[in-house]
Design a protein around this motif. Structure first.
Motif, PDB file in Angstrom:
ATOM      1  N   ALA A  78      -6.011  17.992  -7.415  1.00  0.00           N
ATOM      2  CA  ALA A  78      -5.852  19.331  -7.987  1.00  0.00           C
ATOM      3  C   ALA A  78      -4.767  19.337  -9.058  1.00  0.00           C
ATOM      4  CB  ALA A  78      -5.526  20.334  -6.878  1.00  0.00           C
ATOM      5  N   ALA A  79      -3.633  18.705  -8.776  1.00  0.00           N
ATOM      6  CA  ALA A  79      -2.539  18.681  -9.744  1.00  0.00           C
ATOM      7  C   ALA A  79      -2.961  18.014 -11.046  1.00  0.00           C
ATOM      8  CB  ALA A  79      -1.329  17.959  -9.149  1.00  0.00           C
ATOM      9  N   VAL A  80      -3.603  16.856 -10.949  1.00  0.00           N
ATOM     10  CA  VAL A  80      -3.994  16.111 -12.149  1.00  0.00           C
ATOM     11  C   VAL A  80      -5.072  16.855 -12.929  1.00  0.00           C
ATOM     12  CG1 VAL A  80      -5.014  13.963 -12.991  1.00  0.00           C
ATOM     13  CG2 VAL A  80      -3.258  13.900 -11.221  1.00  0.00           C
ATOM     14  N   TYR A  81      -6.077  17.367 -12.243  1.00  0.00           N
ATOM     15  CA  TYR A  81      -7.155  18.080 -12.935  1.00  0.00           C
ATOM     16  C   TYR A  81      -6.652  19.357 -13.593  1.00  0.00           C
ATOM     17  CZ  TYR A  81     -10.439  14.826 -10.821  1.00  0.00           C
ATOM     18  OH  TYR A  81     -11.108  13.685 -10.445  1.00  0.00           O
ATOM     19  N   ILE A  82      -5.823  20.113 -12.904  1.00  0.00           N
ATOM     20  CA  ILE A  82      -5.282  21.355 -13.488  1.00  0.00           C
ATOM     21  C   ILE A  82      -4.363  21.028 -14.664  1.00  0.00           C
ATOM     22  CG2 ILE A  82      -3.750  23.323 -13.041  1.00  0.00           C
ATOM     23  CD1 ILE A  82      -5.032  23.413 -10.197  1.00  0.00           C
ATOM     24  N   TYR A  83      -3.502  20.034 -14.509  1.00  0.00           N
ATOM     25  CA  TYR A  83      -2.605  19.639 -15.602  1.00  0.00           C
ATOM     26  C   TYR A  83      -3.413  19.233 -16.835  1.00  0.00           C
ATOM     27  CZ  TYR A  83       1.182  17.442 -18.173  1.00  0.00           C
ATOM     28  OH  TYR A  83       2.093  17.122 -19.148  1.00  0.00           O
ATOM     29  N   ALA A  84      -4.416  18.401 -16.625  1.00  0.00           N
ATOM     30  CA  ALA A  84      -5.249  17.949 -17.748  1.00  0.00           C
ATOM     31  C   ALA A  84      -5.944  19.122 -18.421  1.00  0.00           C
ATOM     32  CB  ALA A  84      -6.264  16.922 -17.268  1.00  0.00           C
ATOM     33  N   ALA A  85      -6.487  20.036 -17.633  1.00  0.00           N
ATOM     34  CA  ALA A  85      -7.180  21.201 -18.197  1.00  0.00           C
ATOM     35  C   ALA A  85      -6.216  22.078 -18.995  1.00  0.00           C
ATOM     36  CB  ALA A  85      -7.837  22.005 -17.081  1.00  0.00           C
ATOM     37  N   GLN A  86      -5.024  22.294 -18.468  1.00  0.00           N
ATOM     38  CA  GLN A  86      -4.045  23.144 -19.156  1.00  0.00           C
ATOM     39  C   GLN A  86      -3.545  22.528 -20.464  1.00  0.00           C
ATOM     40  OE1 GLN A  86      -0.895  23.921 -16.330  1.00  0.00           O
ATOM     41  NE2 GLN A  86      -2.030  25.576 -15.347  1.00  0.00           N
ATOM     42  N   HIS A  87      -3.591  21.202 -20.559  1.00  0.00           N
ATOM     43  CA  HIS A  87      -3.074  20.520 -21.752  1.00  0.00           C
ATOM     44  C   HIS A  87      -4.185  19.938 -22.629  1.00  0.00           C
ATOM     45  CE1 HIS A  87       0.467  20.744 -19.148  1.00  0.00           C
ATOM     46  NE2 HIS A  87       1.138  20.794 -20.288  1.00  0.00           N
ATOM     47  N   GLY A  88      -5.428  20.252 -22.319  1.00  0.00           N
ATOM     48  CA  GLY A  88      -6.547  19.780 -23.128  1.00  0.00           C
ATOM     49  C   GLY A  88      -6.698  18.265 -23.122  1.00  0.00           C
ATOM     50  N   LEU A  89      -6.399  17.642 -21.980  1.00  0.00           N
ATOM     51  CA  LEU A  89      -6.450  16.182 -21.874  1.00  0.00           C
ATOM     52  C   LEU A  89      -7.742  15.739 -21.209  1.00  0.00           C
ATOM     53  CD1 LEU A  89      -2.816  15.703 -20.569  1.00  0.00           C
ATOM     54  CD2 LEU A  89      -3.635  15.320 -22.907  1.00  0.00           C
ATOM     55  N   GLU A  90      -8.216  14.575 -21.605  1.00  0.00           N
ATOM     56  CA  GLU A  90      -9.418  13.995 -21.005  1.00  0.00           C
ATOM     57  C   GLU A  90      -9.010  13.024 -19.909  1.00  0.00           C
ATOM     58  OE1 GLU A  90     -12.874  10.876 -22.347  1.00  0.00           O
ATOM     59  OE2 GLU A  90     -12.156  12.314 -23.824  1.00  0.00           O
ATOM     60  N   LEU A  91      -9.609  13.182 -18.730  1.00  0.00           N
ATOM     61  CA  LEU A  91      -9.363  12.254 -17.635  1.00  0.00           C
ATOM     62  C   LEU A  91     -10.415  11.158 -17.671  1.00  0.00           C
ATOM     63  CD1 LEU A  91      -8.606  14.687 -14.672  1.00  0.00           C
ATOM     64  CD2 LEU A  91      -6.986  13.318 -15.991  1.00  0.00           C
ATOM     65  N   ASN A  92      -9.997   9.934 -17.422  1.00  0.00           N
ATOM     66  CA  ASN A  92     -10.891   8.775 -17.412  1.00  0.00           C
ATOM     67  C   ASN A  92     -10.783   8.082 -16.061  1.00  0.00           C
ATOM     68  OD1 ASN A  92     -11.515   8.538 -20.498  1.00  0.00           O
ATOM     69  ND2 ASN A  92      -9.339   8.909 -20.318  1.00  0.00           N
ATOM     70  N   LEU A  93     -11.912   7.709 -15.491  1.00  0.00           N
ATOM     71  CA  LEU A  93     -11.909   6.969 -14.235  1.00  0.00           C
ATOM     72  C   LEU A  93     -11.414   5.553 -14.506  1.00  0.00           C
ATOM     73  CD1 LEU A  93     -12.610   6.894 -11.240  1.00  0.00           C
ATOM     74  CD2 LEU A  93     -14.930   6.208 -11.889  1.00  0.00           C
TER      75      LEU A  93
END
Length: 103
Positions: A78-93
């Protein structure tokens, strides 16, 4: 022979002891924009979110932030996904239990 009695070790959760109360945390001594890679591993939402906020500025442009336990711990995810969404960042597996962000 002689023997010495050592004092017991400090408790695991004891505050670190520094001369004259002086202490600087790791993010205070690492310059912004100076790291190629940062590896984070926390379990609680608040600890992970705070670490993301503190360590991401330390990455140089193109630097990689690796987040561990994200795919197995609900609070970390939750922390990583919310942080990424709030900062417009793309998460990569990245690998089992890891994601990474390119700064």
């Amino acid at each position: 022979g002689s023997s010495a009695v050592l004092p017991p070790p400090p408790a695991v959760d004891a505050e670190p002891q520094f001369p004259n109360g002086w202490h600087r945390g790791p993010t205070e001594v690492v310059a912004d924009g100076s790291l190629d890679v940062a590896f984070l591993a926390f379990e609680s939402f608040s600890a992970y979110f705070a670490a993301l906020d503190a360590w991401r500025p330390k990455l140089r442009p193109g630097g990689i932030l690796i987040a561990f336990w994200v795919l197995t711990t609900t609070d970390a995810a939750a922390a990583v996904y919310i942080y990424a969404a709030q900062h417009g960042l793309e998460l990569n597996l990245a690998a089992h239990r890891c994601v990474f962000i390119v700064n």
